[in-house]
Design a protein around this motif. Structure first.
Motif, PDB file in Angstrom:
ATOM      1  N   THR A   1       0.655  -1.155  -0.313  1.00 57.67           N
ATOM      2  CA  THR A   1      -0.296  -0.057   0.032  1.00 57.67           C
ATOM      3  C   THR A   1       0.918   1.180   0.048  1.00 57.67           C
ATOM      4  O   THR A   1       2.228   1.034   0.211  1.00 57.67           O
ATOM      5  N   PRO A   2       0.206   2.473  -0.572  1.00 52.60           N
ATOM      6  CA  PRO A   2       1.416   3.403  -0.725  1.00 52.60           C
ATOM      7  C   PRO A   2       1.741   4.202   0.817  1.00 52.60           C
ATOM      8  O   PRO A   2       2.964   3.961   1.724  1.00 52.60           O
ATOM      9  N   GLU A   3       0.755   3.937   2.155  1.00 54.74           N
ATOM     10  CA  GLU A   3       1.560   4.283   3.413  1.00 54.74           C
ATOM     11  C   GLU A   3       3.129   2.897   3.897  1.00 54.74           C
ATOM     12  O   GLU A   3       3.189   3.499   4.426  1.00 54.74           O
ATOM     13  N   GLU A   4       2.517   2.106   3.325  1.00 54.39           N
ATOM     14  CA  GLU A   4       3.418   0.880   3.502  1.00 54.39           C
ATOM     15  C   GLU A   4       4.710   1.349   2.740  1.00 54.39           C
ATOM     16  O   GLU A   4       6.030   0.662   3.373  1.00 54.39           O
ATOM     17  N   LEU A   5       4.615   1.840   1.768  1.00 52.86           N
ATOM     18  CA  LEU A   5       6.152   1.507   0.591  1.00 52.86           C
ATOM     19  C   LEU A   5       6.360   2.761   0.888  1.00 52.86           C
ATOM     20  O   LEU A   5       8.006   3.213   1.095  1.00 52.86           O
ATOM     21  N   LEU A   6       6.170   4.368   1.216  1.00 51.05           N
ATOM     22  CA  LEU A   6       6.972   5.600   1.181  1.00 51.05           C
ATOM     23  C   LEU A   6       6.902   6.078   2.442  1.00 51.05           C
ATOM     24  O   LEU A   6       5.514   6.389   3.380  1.00 51.05           O
ATOM     25  N   ASP A   7       7.423   7.010   2.920  1.00 54.41           N
ATOM     26  CA  ASP A   7       8.199   7.892   3.870  1.00 54.41           C
ATOM     27  C   ASP A   7       6.357   9.288   3.551  1.00 54.41           C
ATOM     28  O   ASP A   7       6.556   9.862   2.797  1.00 54.41           O
ATOM     29  N   ALA A   8       6.180   9.673   4.719  1.00 53.01           N
ATOM     30  CA  ALA A   8       5.176  10.827   4.564  1.00 53.01           C
ATOM     31  C   ALA A   8       5.625  11.943   4.491  1.00 53.01           C
ATOM     32  O   ALA A   8       5.037  12.259   4.100  1.00 53.01           O
ATOM     33  N   ASP A   9       6.848  12.183   4.954  1.00 52.45           N
ATOM     34  CA  ASP A   9       7.267  13.154   4.718  1.00 52.45           C
ATOM     35  C   ASP A   9       8.573  13.384   3.270  1.00 52.45           C
ATOM     36  O   ASP A   9       9.027  14.297   3.207  1.00 52.45           O
ATOM     37  N   GLN A  10       7.611  12.219   2.245  1.00 52.62           N
ATOM     38  CA  GLN A  10       8.771  12.628   1.442  1.00 52.62           C
ATOM     39  C   GLN A  10       7.931  12.623  -0.117  1.00 52.62           C
ATOM     40  O   GLN A  10       7.797  11.847   0.399  1.00 52.62           O
ATOM     41  N   MET A  11       9.071  12.794  -1.069  1.00 51.17           N
ATOM     42  CA  MET A  11       8.335  12.598  -2.649  1.00 51.17           C
ATOM     43  C   MET A  11       9.652  11.866  -3.452  1.00 51.17           C
ATOM     44  O   MET A  11      10.122  12.162  -2.958  1.00 51.17           O
ATOM     45  N   TYR A  12       8.296  11.067  -4.092  1.00 51.19           N
ATOM     46  CA  TYR A  12       9.282  10.547  -4.977  1.00 51.19           C
ATOM     47  C   TYR A  12       8.843   9.920  -6.414  1.00 51.19           C
ATOM     48  O   TYR A  12       7.802  10.480  -7.338  1.00 51.19           O
ATOM     49  N   THR A  13      10.167   9.822  -7.168  1.00 55.03           N
ATOM     50  CA  THR A  13       9.716   9.841  -8.733  1.00 55.03           C
ATOM     51  C   THR A  13       9.983   8.488  -8.570  1.00 55.03           C
ATOM     52  O   THR A  13       9.558   7.491  -8.207  1.00 55.03           O
ATOM     53  N   ILE A  14       8.577   8.184 -10.462  1.00 58.09           N
ATOM     54  CA  ILE A  14       8.518   6.986 -10.967  1.00 58.09           C
ATOM     55  C   ILE A  14       9.007   5.537 -10.850  1.00 58.09           C
ATOM     56  O   ILE A  14       9.362   4.402  -9.879  1.00 58.09           O
ATOM     57  N   ALA A  15      10.699   6.648 -11.143  1.00 59.80           N
ATOM     58  CA  ALA A  15      11.541   5.449 -11.018  1.00 59.80           C
ATOM     59  C   ALA A  15      12.304   4.952  -9.622  1.00 59.80           C
ATOM     60  O   ALA A  15      11.963   3.742  -9.194  1.00 59.80           O
ATOM     61  N   GLU A  16      11.858   5.416  -8.825  1.00 54.02           N
ATOM     62  CA  GLU A  16      11.894   5.720  -7.416  1.00 54.02           C
ATOM     63  C   GLU A  16      11.405   4.764  -6.823  1.00 54.02           C
ATOM     64  O   GLU A  16      11.229   3.436  -5.987  1.00 54.02           O
ATOM     65  N   ILE A  17      10.360   4.988  -6.803  1.00 54.74           N
ATOM     66  CA  ILE A  17       8.801   4.302  -6.862  1.00 54.74           C
ATOM     67  C   ILE A  17       8.964   2.625  -7.225  1.00 54.74           C
ATOM     68  O   ILE A  17       9.101   1.868  -6.348  1.00 54.74           O
ATOM     69  N   GLY A  18       9.419   2.762  -8.016  1.00 53.23           N
ATOM     70  CA  GLY A  18       9.588   0.828  -9.220  1.00 53.23           C
ATOM     71  C   GLY A  18      11.147   0.256  -8.286  1.00 53.23           C
ATOM     72  O   GLY A  18      10.453  -0.423  -7.865  1.00 53.23           O
ATOM     73  N   ARG A  19      12.147   1.444  -8.250  1.00 55.09           N
ATOM     74  CA  ARG A  19      13.010   0.248  -7.445  1.00 55.09           C
ATOM     75  C   ARG A  19      12.421  -0.148  -5.159  1.00 55.09           C
ATOM     76  O   ARG A  19      12.373  -1.004  -5.234  1.00 55.09           O
ATOM     77  N   LEU A  20      11.336   0.987  -5.193  1.00 57.01           N
ATOM     78  CA  LEU A  20      10.846   0.641  -3.630  1.00 57.01           C
ATOM     79  C   LEU A  20      10.021  -0.306  -3.987  1.00 57.01           C
ATOM     80  O   LEU A  20      10.079  -1.585  -2.625  1.00 57.01           O
ATOM     81  N   LEU A  21       8.785  -1.217  -4.924  1.00 58.23           N
ATOM     82  CA  LEU A  21       8.241  -1.336  -4.460  1.00 58.23           C
ATOM     83  C   LEU A  21       9.265  -3.036  -4.823  1.00 58.23           C
ATOM     84  O   LEU A  21       8.566  -3.957  -5.061  1.00 58.23           O
ATOM     85  N   GLN A  22      10.725  -3.421  -5.207  1.00 58.35           N
ATOM     86  CA  GLN A  22      11.563  -4.108  -5.293  1.00 58.35           C
ATOM     87  C   GLN A  22      12.180  -4.319  -4.512  1.00 58.35           C
ATOM     88  O   GLN A  22      12.791  -5.579  -4.063  1.00 58.35           O
ATOM     89  N   GLY A  23      12.091  -3.799  -3.689  1.00 60.11           N
ATOM     90  CA  GLY A  23      12.596  -3.435  -2.112  1.00 60.11           C
ATOM     91  C   GLY A  23      14.400  -3.423  -2.117  1.00 60.11           C
ATOM     92  O   GLY A  23      14.640  -4.065  -0.967  1.00 60.11           O
ATOM     93  N   LEU A  24      14.190  -2.186  -3.260  1.00 64.36           N
ATOM     94  CA  LEU A  24      15.317  -1.314  -3.159  1.00 64.36           C
ATOM     95  C   LEU A  24      15.674  -0.718  -2.799  1.00 64.36           C
ATOM     96  O   LEU A  24      14.100   0.527  -2.432  1.00 64.36           O
ATOM     97  N   GLU A  25      16.272  -0.142  -2.795  1.00 59.34           N
ATOM     98  CA  GLU A  25      16.644   1.672  -2.328  1.00 59.34           C
ATOM     99  C   GLU A  25      16.061   2.553  -2.884  1.00 59.34           C
ATOM    100  O   GLU A  25      16.714   2.574  -3.598  1.00 59.34           O
TER     101      GLU A  25
END
Length: 88
Positions: free
Chosen positions: A18-42
């Protein structure tokens, strides 16, 4: 070409963060960064172009499905990507 389910050793549930599980509430991310996070990467993990393209392909529909829980910011310049974050 489709393959029979029994052709695979194991099958897994198709679960996404879910967005709450994936994203830090105080940060903004690019699509590429979100893609990395979805795969468990930094978010700043180094990737080759092909791998990054695949991760972006995963991230775009995730952002679209979760759009109601996200906010977007204008890119800093016309050459930069947009940024997405949690709606709070």
């Amino acid at each position: 070409m489709p393959r029979a389910k029994d052709a695979f050793d194991e099958l897994y549930p198709c679960e996404f963060y879910t967005p709450e599980e994936l994203l830090d509430a105080d940060q903004m991310y690019t699509i590429a960064e979100i893609g990395r996070l979805l795969q468990g990467l930094e978010p700043d993990a180094e990737l080759d172009e092909g791998t990054e393209a695949v991760l972006v392909d995963w991230a775009v529909p995730w952002v679209m499905v979760n759009a109601g829980n996200l906010i977007i910011a204008e890119p800093p310049t016309d050459d930069d990507p947009g940024y997405y974050g949690l709606k709070t």
